[in-house]
Motif scaffolding. Structure first.
Motif, mmCIF file in Angstrom:
data_model
loop_
_atom_site.group_PDB
_atom_site.id
_atom_site.type_symbol
_atom_site.label_atom_id
_atom_site.label_comp_id
_atom_site.label_asym_id
_atom_site.label_seq_id
_atom_site.Cartn_x
_atom_site.Cartn_y
_atom_site.Cartn_z
ATOM 1 N N ALA A 194 -14.805 15.290 -10.125
ATOM 2 C CA ALA A 194 -16.238 15.272 -10.409
ATOM 3 C C ALA A 194 -16.635 16.425 -11.332
ATOM 4 O O ALA A 194 -17.426 16.238 -12.263
ATOM 5 C CB ALA A 194 -17.030 15.335 -9.100
ATOM 6 N N VAL A 195 -16.077 17.620 -11.091
ATOM 7 C CA VAL A 195 -16.384 18.769 -11.952
ATOM 8 C C VAL A 195 -15.868 18.508 -13.368
ATOM 9 O O VAL A 195 -16.568 18.792 -14.353
ATOM 10 C CB VAL A 195 -15.797 20.079 -11.378
ATOM 11 C CG1 VAL A 195 -15.815 21.202 -12.410
ATOM 12 C CG2 VAL A 195 -16.568 20.503 -10.138
ATOM 13 N N GLU A 196 -14.675 17.957 -13.483
ATOM 14 C CA GLU A 196 -14.139 17.646 -14.815
ATOM 15 C C GLU A 196 -15.011 16.611 -15.528
ATOM 16 O O GLU A 196 -15.265 16.736 -16.723
ATOM 17 C CB GLU A 196 -12.699 17.147 -14.724
ATOM 18 C CG GLU A 196 -11.703 18.259 -14.541
ATOM 19 C CD GLU A 196 -10.259 17.787 -14.635
ATOM 20 O OE1 GLU A 196 -10.001 16.558 -14.597
ATOM 21 O OE2 GLU A 196 -9.388 18.652 -14.749
ATOM 22 N N GLN A 197 -15.479 15.606 -14.804
ATOM 23 C CA GLN A 197 -16.336 14.591 -15.421
ATOM 24 C C GLN A 197 -17.660 15.199 -15.879
ATOM 25 O O GLN A 197 -18.143 14.893 -16.973
ATOM 26 C CB GLN A 197 -16.571 13.435 -14.447
ATOM 27 C CG GLN A 197 -15.336 12.589 -14.235
ATOM 28 C CD GLN A 197 -15.513 11.548 -13.138
ATOM 29 O OE1 GLN A 197 -16.412 11.626 -12.304
ATOM 30 N NE2 GLN A 197 -14.626 10.556 -13.135
ATOM 31 N N ALA A 198 -18.237 16.073 -15.060
ATOM 32 C CA ALA A 198 -19.477 16.753 -15.453
ATOM 33 C C ALA A 198 -19.216 17.657 -16.656
ATOM 34 O O ALA A 198 -20.041 17.753 -17.571
ATOM 35 C CB ALA A 198 -20.025 17.565 -14.280
ATOM 36 N N SER A 199 -18.051 18.295 -16.671
ATOM 37 C CA SER A 199 -17.671 19.166 -17.787
ATOM 38 C C SER A 199 -17.541 18.370 -19.082
ATOM 39 O O SER A 199 -17.982 18.821 -20.140
ATOM 40 C CB SER A 199 -16.349 19.865 -17.463
ATOM 41 O OG SER A 199 -15.831 20.514 -18.596
ATOM 42 N N ILE A 200 -16.965 17.205 -18.987
ATOM 43 C CA ILE A 200 -16.818 16.340 -20.170
ATOM 44 C C ILE A 200 -18.201 15.942 -20.691
ATOM 45 O O ILE A 200 -18.458 15.992 -21.894
ATOM 46 C CB ILE A 200 -15.965 15.094 -19.836
ATOM 47 C CG1 ILE A 200 -14.509 15.507 -19.619
ATOM 48 C CG2 ILE A 200 -16.074 14.044 -20.939
ATOM 49 C CD1 ILE A 200 -13.645 14.429 -18.976
ATOM 50 N N ALA A 201 -19.090 15.576 -19.781
ATOM 51 C CA ALA A 201 -20.435 15.157 -20.178
ATOM 52 C C ALA A 201 -21.195 16.290 -20.871
ATOM 53 O O ALA A 201 -21.972 16.054 -21.788
ATOM 54 C CB ALA A 201 -21.217 14.669 -18.963
ATOM 55 N N LYS A 202 -20.935 17.533 -20.441
ATOM 56 C CA LYS A 202 -21.634 18.689 -21.018
ATOM 57 C C LYS A 202 -20.825 19.384 -22.115
ATOM 58 O O LYS A 202 -21.256 20.401 -22.633
ATOM 59 C CB LYS A 202 -21.961 19.689 -19.909
ATOM 60 C CG LYS A 202 -22.988 19.167 -18.941
ATOM 61 C CD LYS A 202 -23.324 20.230 -17.918
ATOM 62 C CE LYS A 202 -24.436 19.750 -17.034
ATOM 63 N NZ LYS A 202 -25.753 19.951 -17.612
ATOM 64 N N LYS A 203 -19.630 18.841 -22.402
ATOM 65 C CA LYS A 203 -18.733 19.405 -23.410
ATOM 66 C C LYS A 203 -18.368 20.869 -23.102
ATOM 67 O O LYS A 203 -18.370 21.733 -23.974
ATOM 68 C CB LYS A 203 -19.346 19.291 -24.804
ATOM 69 C CG LYS A 203 -19.588 17.852 -25.232
ATOM 70 C CD LYS A 203 -20.184 17.778 -26.610
ATOM 71 C CE LYS A 203 -20.499 16.420 -27.121
ATOM 72 N NZ LYS A 203 -20.441 15.260 -26.381
ATOM 73 N N CYS A 204 -18.043 21.130 -21.826
ATOM 74 C CA CYS A 204 -17.680 22.480 -21.366
ATOM 75 C C CYS A 204 -16.180 22.760 -21.474
ATOM 76 O O CYS A 204 -15.765 23.896 -21.392
ATOM 77 C CB CYS A 204 -18.103 22.679 -19.913
ATOM 78 S SG CYS A 204 -19.873 22.578 -19.628
ATOM 79 N N ASN A 205 -15.378 21.710 -21.575
ATOM 80 C CA ASN A 205 -13.930 21.847 -21.701
ATOM 81 C C ASN A 205 -13.269 22.497 -20.477
ATOM 82 O O ASN A 205 -12.384 23.331 -20.620
ATOM 83 C CB ASN A 205 -13.567 22.605 -22.988
ATOM 84 C CG ASN A 205 -12.138 22.333 -23.409
ATOM 85 O OD1 ASN A 205 -11.581 21.290 -23.079
ATOM 86 N ND2 ASN A 205 -11.542 23.277 -24.110
ATOM 87 N N ILE A 206 -13.700 22.130 -19.294
ATOM 88 C CA ILE A 206 -13.082 22.625 -18.057
ATOM 89 C C ILE A 206 -12.079 21.587 -17.598
ATOM 90 O O ILE A 206 -12.409 20.412 -17.454
ATOM 91 C CB ILE A 206 -14.134 22.857 -16.960
ATOM 92 C CG1 ILE A 206 -15.087 23.978 -17.382
ATOM 93 C CG2 ILE A 206 -13.476 23.176 -15.629
ATOM 94 C CD1 ILE A 206 -16.276 24.136 -16.465
ATOM 95 N N GLN A 207 -10.841 22.031 -17.392
ATOM 96 C CA GLN A 207 -9.784 21.148 -16.904
ATOM 97 C C GLN A 207 -8.974 21.887 -15.854
ATOM 98 O O GLN A 207 -8.727 23.078 -15.978
ATOM 99 C CB GLN A 207 -8.856 20.718 -18.031
ATOM 100 C CG GLN A 207 -9.521 19.821 -19.049
ATOM 101 C CD GLN A 207 -8.543 19.368 -20.110
ATOM 102 O OE1 GLN A 207 -7.627 20.095 -20.477
ATOM 103 N NE2 GLN A 207 -8.733 18.160 -20.595
ATOM 104 N N PHE A 208 -8.573 21.160 -14.833
ATOM 105 C CA PHE A 208 -7.722 21.719 -13.800
ATOM 106 C C PHE A 208 -6.265 21.536 -14.199
ATOM 107 O O PHE A 208 -5.898 20.510 -14.763
ATOM 108 C CB PHE A 208 -7.988 21.031 -12.457
ATOM 109 C CG PHE A 208 -9.326 21.376 -11.877
ATOM 110 C CD1 PHE A 208 -9.501 22.515 -11.089
ATOM 111 C CD2 PHE A 208 -10.432 20.578 -12.118
ATOM 112 C CE1 PHE A 208 -10.728 22.829 -10.567
ATOM 113 C CE2 PHE A 208 -11.680 20.887 -11.595
ATOM 114 C CZ PHE A 208 -11.828 22.018 -10.813
ATOM 115 N N GLN A 209 -5.454 22.534 -13.907
ATOM 116 C CA GLN A 209 -4.017 22.461 -14.170
ATOM 117 C C GLN A 209 -3.362 21.690 -13.038
ATOM 118 O O GLN A 209 -3.887 21.608 -11.941
ATOM 119 C CB GLN A 209 -3.411 23.864 -14.241
ATOM 120 C CG GLN A 209 -3.979 24.724 -15.334
ATOM 121 C CD GLN A 209 -3.690 24.183 -16.719
ATOM 122 O OE1 GLN A 209 -2.607 23.704 -16.981
ATOM 123 N NE2 GLN A 209 -4.675 24.251 -17.603
#
Length: 125
Positions: free
Chosen positions: A103-118
């Motif tokens: 969910a955090v990654e999807q929200a990050s994609i929507a906001k163009k934050c570039n957060i990804q979990f390793q």
């Protein structure tokens, strides 16, 4: 007596804890993170990641204990099979944390934050 040992072994194998890597994420809506800034998403990602790592360690530790108990049941003393139980609460919480990560990654994609979990991705996530 042999048949009773086989029944006990079957019950033990069915109750073994799953590997942390085999636990699939539960669905968590990314909408709950829609009001977060990129910085807030980053802090949330760190918190979720730390909790998921701790739960993964606990889950894998339980799996190891269950495997050892099952081995003891087969090789030494079949009543030991009744001590194999897994840990469904840890597994459920880990599945939730994995869902939070998605969910955090999807929200990050929507906001163009570039957060990804390793780490390894479950199929379809």
């Amino acid at each position: 007596m042999h048949k009773l040992g086989i029944v006990a072994l079957g019950a033990a194998l069915g109750g073994c804890a799953s590997s942390a890597a085999d636990i699939t994420p539960t669905y968590v809506s990314p909408v709950q993170y829609s009001s977060y800034t990129c910085q807030q998403l980053g802090m949330e990602a760190q918190s979720i990641s730390a909790r998921a790592a701790a739960l993964s360690g606990a889950q894998d530790s339980q799996r190891t204990k269950d495997t050892l108990a099952t081995t003891a049941a087969v090789v030494i003393f079949w009543p030991a099979a009744f001590f194999v139980g897994g840990d469904k609460q840890t597994a459920a919480e880990l599945a939730n944390m994995k869902g939070q990560m998605v969910a955090v990654e999807q929200a990050s994609i929507a906001k163009k934050c570039n957060i990804q979990f390793q780490g390894q991705r479950p199929p379809g996530a």
